[in-house]
Design a protein around this motif. Sequence first.
Motif, mmCIF file in Angstrom:
data_model
loop_
_atom_site.group_PDB
_atom_site.id
_atom_site.type_symbol
_atom_site.label_atom_id
_atom_site.label_comp_id
_atom_site.label_asym_id
_atom_site.label_seq_id
_atom_site.Cartn_x
_atom_site.Cartn_y
_atom_site.Cartn_z
ATOM 1 N N ALA A 58 51.137 0.165 -14.327
ATOM 2 C CA ALA A 58 51.311 0.766 -13.000
ATOM 3 C C ALA A 58 52.759 1.187 -12.744
ATOM 4 C CB ALA A 58 50.870 -0.234 -11.923
ATOM 5 N N ALA A 59 53.722 0.443 -13.290
ATOM 6 C CA ALA A 59 55.138 0.634 -12.932
ATOM 7 C C ALA A 59 55.682 2.046 -13.168
ATOM 8 C CB ALA A 59 56.004 -0.401 -13.664
ATOM 9 N N PRO A 60 55.280 2.771 -14.240
ATOM 10 C CA PRO A 60 55.820 4.139 -14.408
ATOM 11 C C PRO A 60 55.373 5.112 -13.322
ATOM 12 C CG PRO A 60 54.998 3.277 -16.500
ATOM 13 C CD PRO A 60 54.534 2.340 -15.435
ATOM 14 N N SER A 61 54.425 4.703 -12.476
ATOM 15 C CA SER A 61 53.986 5.556 -11.367
ATOM 16 C C SER A 61 55.056 5.692 -10.290
ATOM 17 C CB SER A 61 52.719 4.974 -10.719
ATOM 18 O OG SER A 61 51.707 4.751 -11.671
ATOM 19 N N PHE A 62 56.111 4.873 -10.372
ATOM 20 C CA PHE A 62 57.144 4.853 -9.339
ATOM 21 C C PHE A 62 58.483 5.279 -9.935
ATOM 22 C CE2 PHE A 62 54.234 1.211 -8.085
ATOM 23 C CZ PHE A 62 53.427 2.038 -7.300
ATOM 24 N N SER A 63 59.132 6.243 -9.294
ATOM 25 C CA SER A 63 60.322 6.885 -9.859
ATOM 26 C C SER A 63 61.490 5.920 -10.055
ATOM 27 C CB SER A 63 60.749 8.065 -8.990
ATOM 28 O OG SER A 63 60.967 7.661 -7.650
ATOM 29 N N THR A 64 61.552 4.835 -9.270
ATOM 30 C CA THR A 64 62.669 3.896 -9.420
ATOM 31 C C THR A 64 62.587 3.100 -10.724
ATOM 32 O OG1 THR A 64 61.449 2.323 -8.048
ATOM 33 C CG2 THR A 64 63.164 3.644 -6.969
ATOM 34 N N SER A 65 61.471 3.228 -11.458
ATOM 35 C CA SER A 65 61.382 2.598 -12.784
ATOM 36 C C SER A 65 62.268 3.308 -13.804
ATOM 37 C CB SER A 65 59.931 2.600 -13.283
ATOM 38 O OG SER A 65 59.123 1.769 -12.478
ATOM 39 N N MET A 80 44.253 0.388 -8.481
ATOM 40 C CA MET A 80 45.072 -0.779 -8.114
ATOM 41 C C MET A 80 46.475 -0.330 -7.697
ATOM 42 S SD MET A 80 46.521 -3.784 -10.601
ATOM 43 C CE MET A 80 47.917 -2.736 -11.060
ATOM 44 N N THR A 81 47.077 0.578 -8.470
ATOM 45 C CA THR A 81 48.432 1.064 -8.185
ATOM 46 C C THR A 81 48.499 1.750 -6.826
ATOM 47 O OG1 THR A 81 48.672 1.464 -10.569
ATOM 48 C CG2 THR A 81 50.343 2.437 -9.116
ATOM 49 N N ARG A 82 47.486 2.577 -6.538
ATOM 50 C CA ARG A 82 47.464 3.312 -5.262
ATOM 51 C C ARG A 82 47.283 2.360 -4.082
ATOM 52 N NH1 ARG A 82 46.229 8.698 -4.885
ATOM 53 N NH2 ARG A 82 44.581 8.275 -3.345
ATOM 54 N N LYS A 131 51.764 7.100 -3.242
ATOM 55 C CA LYS A 131 50.655 6.863 -4.167
ATOM 56 C C LYS A 131 50.689 7.900 -5.283
ATOM 57 C CE LYS A 131 47.379 5.068 -0.730
ATOM 58 N NZ LYS A 131 46.016 5.255 -0.151
ATOM 59 N N PRO A 132 50.455 7.485 -6.526
ATOM 60 C CA PRO A 132 50.365 8.489 -7.602
ATOM 61 C C PRO A 132 49.106 9.337 -7.433
ATOM 62 C CG PRO A 132 49.720 6.325 -8.436
ATOM 63 C CD PRO A 132 50.239 6.105 -7.040
ATOM 64 N N ALA A 133 49.197 10.610 -7.801
ATOM 65 C CA ALA A 133 48.035 11.494 -7.860
ATOM 66 C C ALA A 133 47.495 11.474 -9.295
ATOM 67 C CB ALA A 133 48.426 12.909 -7.450
ATOM 68 N N LEU A 134 46.208 11.816 -9.458
ATOM 69 C CA LEU A 134 45.607 11.762 -10.798
ATOM 70 C C LEU A 134 44.752 12.979 -11.088
ATOM 71 C CD1 LEU A 134 45.475 8.442 -9.745
ATOM 72 C CD2 LEU A 134 44.934 8.309 -12.159
#
Length: 464
Positions: free
Chosen positions: A279-286, A313-315, A325-328
């Motif tokens: 899930a973590a790469p879905s957020f730019s601060t990673s 789960m990530t969303r 929220k990441p888009a898919l």
Amino acid sequence: MNPMELYEKVAAQGESVRLLKTKKASKEEIDAAVKELLALKLDYKTLTGEEYKLGSSPTNIAPVSTDGPAVVEDGGDYVDPWTVQTSNAKGVDYDKLIVRFGSSKIDQELIDRIERVIGQRAHQFLRRGIFFSHRDMNQILDAFETKKSFYLYTGRGPSSEAMHVGHLIPFIFTKWLQDVFDVPLIVQLTDDEKYLWKDLTPEQAYKYAVENAKDIIACGFDVNKTFIFSDLDYMGQSSGFYRNVVKIQKHVTFNQVKGIFGFGDSDCIGKISFPAIQAAPSFSTSFPQIFNGQKDIQCLIPCAIDQDPYFRMTRDVAPRIGYPKPALLHSTFFPALQGAQTKMSASDPNSSIFLTDTPKQIKTKINKHAFSGGKDTIEEHQKLGGNCEVDVSYMYLSFFLEDDEKLEKIKQDYSSGKLLTGELKKSLIETLQPLIATHQERRKQVTDEIVKQFMTPRKLAYDF
């Protein structure tokens, strides 16, 4: 059978599967036991209206009515990140999967909007329904139209050194997305996951990650716009990445991951915590070196739909930890040569066309193993025609033959009986042989030094 009796039967069958795996029983024995377990779980859901959870006996003791729309797919379809099973020769019923997962269908209206926004024709994977489902794609298009940035994130679980043609699908499409939108791309190689799930050492899993990275780079990605990383390598280098992993872990309970992924009490804790890492790469601060600490940059994830549970789960977690929220964009499954009942398997050489196969191997595999929708005799085939919906050679052409008119003519001729199975297989052989030969030539140019450039944390060609 009442709900409690069925619950106990599911639990007993689950234990049987675990024992078979522990004893390293034959694949046939394990597959048969898993199939029975999945059928029992579907029966349990139908009877109680609840997902089966180990250690949580049914709260609804009275059987539920089945008059309403089914939440679980009919016909024996079962899809999660590790298992894809269907009894239908046409493959998984994707319309029912959209309903079950709660995503949205990619309709003609969305395809038309994508074409207007990018100013060119949509990719064949969109036009042909290979990418068929989405979450929040309209938000991505809104952002792009207002000059607001986003980034792409996809991944690969490196379970073997050689990839097969099915593994190329998300990367071919992601390359197109990166070209038309001109945005950064993050590629996660989950070597840690493969160590946890497979009989591999960490060193083997990392080696596979590096070898798979060469195939990914050979798809034509730009080193100035693309960061590829191994979890085993990057996690220790990036405090931003690990901080996000911990934030996600704090906001997902053990019961939730058991419910989403089906983990049991005998699964190692590494498996239970792994979803937070995907899930973590879905957020730019990673990726502070790329996004300069900005936390409001949305992510678009092209992936096969079996990966959707991770990102549901990530969303759910994203707004609770202050992120978008990441888009898919979801793709269908690439079928095995033997038919659309399963995904291709990197562990079965005859189920797949591998990126290392020679022209002769490609020809032999297709002629010998590709499931045919044709009739038993030439006379019967010419009279009744073939069935493109189950014919694997036609399915493969729908992925890789770029010419829409030629593909439609093949479909008409095969369906009418004018085109024979051998001729259809010949068309596929002539399509795949040069495609794979070209890929092999590009891969030869990918040196260890080039891989190192792609996998070194660094600023990309974008200012944030």
